[in-house]
Design an enzyme around this catalytic site. Structure first.
Site, PDB file in Angstrom:
ATOM      1  N   ARG A  45       0.827  -1.217   0.000  1.00 46.72           N
ATOM      2  CA  ARG A  45       0.000   0.000   0.000  1.00 46.72           C
ATOM      3  C   ARG A  45       0.853   1.255   0.000  1.00 46.72           C
ATOM      4  O   ARG A  45       0.475   2.268  -0.597  1.00 46.72           O
ATOM      5  CB  ARG A  45      -0.953  -0.026   1.198  1.00 46.72           C
ATOM      6  CG  ARG A  45      -2.086  -1.065   1.028  1.00 46.72           C
ATOM      7  CD  ARG A  45      -2.716  -1.431   2.375  1.00 46.72           C
ATOM      8  NE  ARG A  45      -3.893  -2.292   2.233  1.00 46.72           N
ATOM      9  CZ  ARG A  45      -3.846  -3.605   2.041  1.00 46.72           C
ATOM     10  NH1 ARG A  45      -2.676  -4.219   1.938  1.00 46.72           N
ATOM     11  NH2 ARG A  45      -4.965  -4.299   1.953  1.00 46.72           N
ATOM     12  N   GLY A  52      -1.381 -12.108  -4.804  1.00 48.27           N
ATOM     13  CA  GLY A  52      -2.791 -11.772  -4.947  1.00 48.27           C
ATOM     14  C   GLY A  52      -3.086 -10.376  -4.455  1.00 48.27           C
ATOM     15  O   GLY A  52      -3.886  -9.651  -5.049  1.00 48.27           O
ATOM     16  N   SER A  66     -13.036  -9.640   2.624  1.00 47.49           N
ATOM     17  CA  SER A  66     -11.788  -9.602   1.866  1.00 47.49           C
ATOM     18  C   SER A  66     -11.209  -8.199   1.899  1.00 47.49           C
ATOM     19  O   SER A  66     -11.771  -7.269   1.298  1.00 47.49           O
ATOM     20  CB  SER A  66     -12.011 -10.025   0.412  1.00 47.49           C
ATOM     21  OG  SER A  66     -10.837  -9.795  -0.356  1.00 47.49           O
ATOM     22  N   ASP A  84      -4.411 -15.478   7.130  1.00 53.49           N
ATOM     23  CA  ASP A  84      -3.133 -15.992   6.630  1.00 53.49           C
ATOM     24  C   ASP A  84      -2.401 -16.855   7.652  1.00 53.49           C
ATOM     25  O   ASP A  84      -1.403 -17.504   7.315  1.00 53.49           O
ATOM     26  CB  ASP A  84      -2.222 -14.833   6.217  1.00 53.49           C
ATOM     27  CG  ASP A  84      -2.675 -14.176   4.928  1.00 53.49           C
ATOM     28  OD1 ASP A  84      -3.290 -14.872   4.094  1.00 53.49           O
ATOM     29  OD2 ASP A  84      -2.423 -12.970   4.758  1.00 53.49           O
TER      30      ASP A  84
END
Length: 450
Positions: free
Chosen positions: A33, A101, A174, A327
């Site tokens: 980011r 991803g 998500s 994760d």
């Protein structure tokens, strides 16, 4: 094999005590980011502590391809001279996002409301993952996409020439999709709204506010609602990236299952939307403490101390916690194998569409090492064997997945017999210093001789 080289078979032998300080790399989510938002500013953003794994380096290359000037000044120290919101240039070549991803989905969002086209690809693992969950909301902005069946890569995204803002309810929890929609909303006029039934990691909201965007978060009718005003002038920032809690999970969990261990992991980001694993471990009875809590760059940070924990017990992990530790379930399932009783992980179906089907990968690998498991579409149950109870002796398939590879290497440190991984090369995507760091603590990792 990985997209970046030949397979690297590796064996983890039962270890003596793991001791010392584990300085894990910078947070991967914040690193991605930082580069993307820096590219959407006018002026220079300075970044220290950037994770220099392959995933993040692929995002840096992509930002250069879209016209930003991205420069490395030293280890972990980078600058980004951005092009401003809506200023992306059309790339001259295909954007290869490797295994990431997060990278591909966030970059798609950032470019979807600019009148340019870009083609995205990645390694075999990334090409198998669903992109429709991002391209569907991008169409609402006015973008168009052309890809393989199921919206899979390679895929060409044609940005909207006249974008419109959207009001979008996430169909699944998500952070990647939420972030893609918010990044697309930056160059749409008016207000873009994202609604999520379950809170996901909120780095994008925090960082957008830090870069000067007008963003608000409220709770309405049980939903978390994020509103973003379009077409702001983002201000360049100086960013210190905290250490990655997902990477910290490996030395922490290895210490918990390896007799005599005492490991300190300094400067870990403990954003509440990311810290579910550590809450779960403490509920299981892990000897895990937070030291020197503080705030850095708007993110809560602390030093984590993990000691060998022979009295852990299996628990039922609340399904609503999944978004804050999605994760970390692979390494949690390793710890669960050394607890007493069953650890039940429900609501984890999202794991089946990560870098690999992580539920199946962990189940098959644990079975190969003598651990009994149960699974269905949304659930993984690990029947713990207590401290020193895991036989080991098997080889696990990493399936091009860095977290699967690291999890089974940690399993071998506490098991009675060595544990093999067929390919450790994907570890470089997120934790390039894993092997050196773990051996420095006392782990015994051996690469196969070619």
């Amino acid at each position: 094999m990985s997209a970046h080289g030949a397979p690297i078979p590796m064996t983890s032998h039962p270890a003596g005590p793991l001791r010392g300080e584990a300085r894990v790399p910078g947070d991967k989510s914040i690193s991605h980011r930082s580069l993307i938002l820096g590219a959407l500013c006018v002026g220079e953003t300075r970044i220290t502590g950037l994770l220099e794994g392959e995933d993040v380096l692929d995002t840096a290359k992509a930002m250069r391809a879209f016209g930003a000037e991205v420069t490395q000044h030293g280890p972990g120290t980078w600058s980004v001279h951005g092009v401003g919101v809506g200023g992306f240039a059309e790339p001259a070549d295909v954007i290869d996002c490797g295994n990431s991803g997060t990278g591909v989905r966030l970059i798609m969002g950032a470019m979807a409301t600019s009148p340019i086209a870009a083609t995205f690809t990645g390694d075999a693992s990334l090409r198998s993952r669903p992109m429709g969950r991002v391209t569907d909301p991008m169409r609402l902005f006015g973008a168009m996409s052309y890809g393989r069946a199921g919206g899979r890569l390679p895929l060409t995204l044609v940005g909207a020439a006249d974008p419109v803002p959207v009001d979008y309810a996430l169909p699944m929890p998500s952070a990647q999709v939420k972030s893609a929609v918010l990044l697309a909303g930056l160059n749409a006029p008016g207000q873009t709204v994202v609604r999520e039934a379950e809170a996901t990691r909120d780095h994008t909201e925090r960082m957008l506010a830090g870069f000067g965007a007008e963003v608000s978060v409220t709770v309405e009718d049980g939903q978390r609602v994020i509103r973003l005003a379009g077409r702001p002038e983002l201000r360049p920032q100086t960013i210190t990236v905290p250490r990655d809690p997902s990477s910290a999970a490996f030395p922490v969990c290895a210490a918990l299952i390896t007799e005599g261990s005492d490991v300190l992991v300094p400067g870990i980001g403990l954003n509440p939307t990311r810290a579910g694993l550590y809450a779960t471990l403490r509920e299981m009875g892990a000897d895990l403490t937070y030291e020197n809590p503080r705030e850095e760059g708007g993110e809560p940070v602390a030093d984590l101390r993990a000691r060998f924990s022979p009295n852990m017990r299996g628990i039922e992990v609340p399904a609503e916690r999944a978004a804050s530790m999605i994760d970390e379930y692979p390494i949690l399932s390793v710890v669960a194998a050394f607890a007493e009783g069953a650890t039940v992980m429900r609501g984890v179906g999202e794991l089946r569409v990560k870098e690999s089907d992580r539920i199946d990968a962990m189940a098959r690998g644990l079975e190969a090492n003598g651990v009994r498991i149960e699974e269905d579409r949304e659930t993984l149950i690990v029947h713990g064997m207590g401290p020193k109870g895991v036989p080991g002796g098997g080889t696990a398939a990493a399936r091009l997945d860095h977290r699967i590879a690291m999890s089974f290497l940690c399993l071998g440190m506490g098991a009675r017999h060595a544990v093999g991984v067929d390919d450790a090369s994907p570890i470089a995507t997120s934790f390039p210093i894993f092997e050196d760091l773990m051996t420095g603590l006392g782990a015994s990792l051996e690469r196969a001789r070619g």
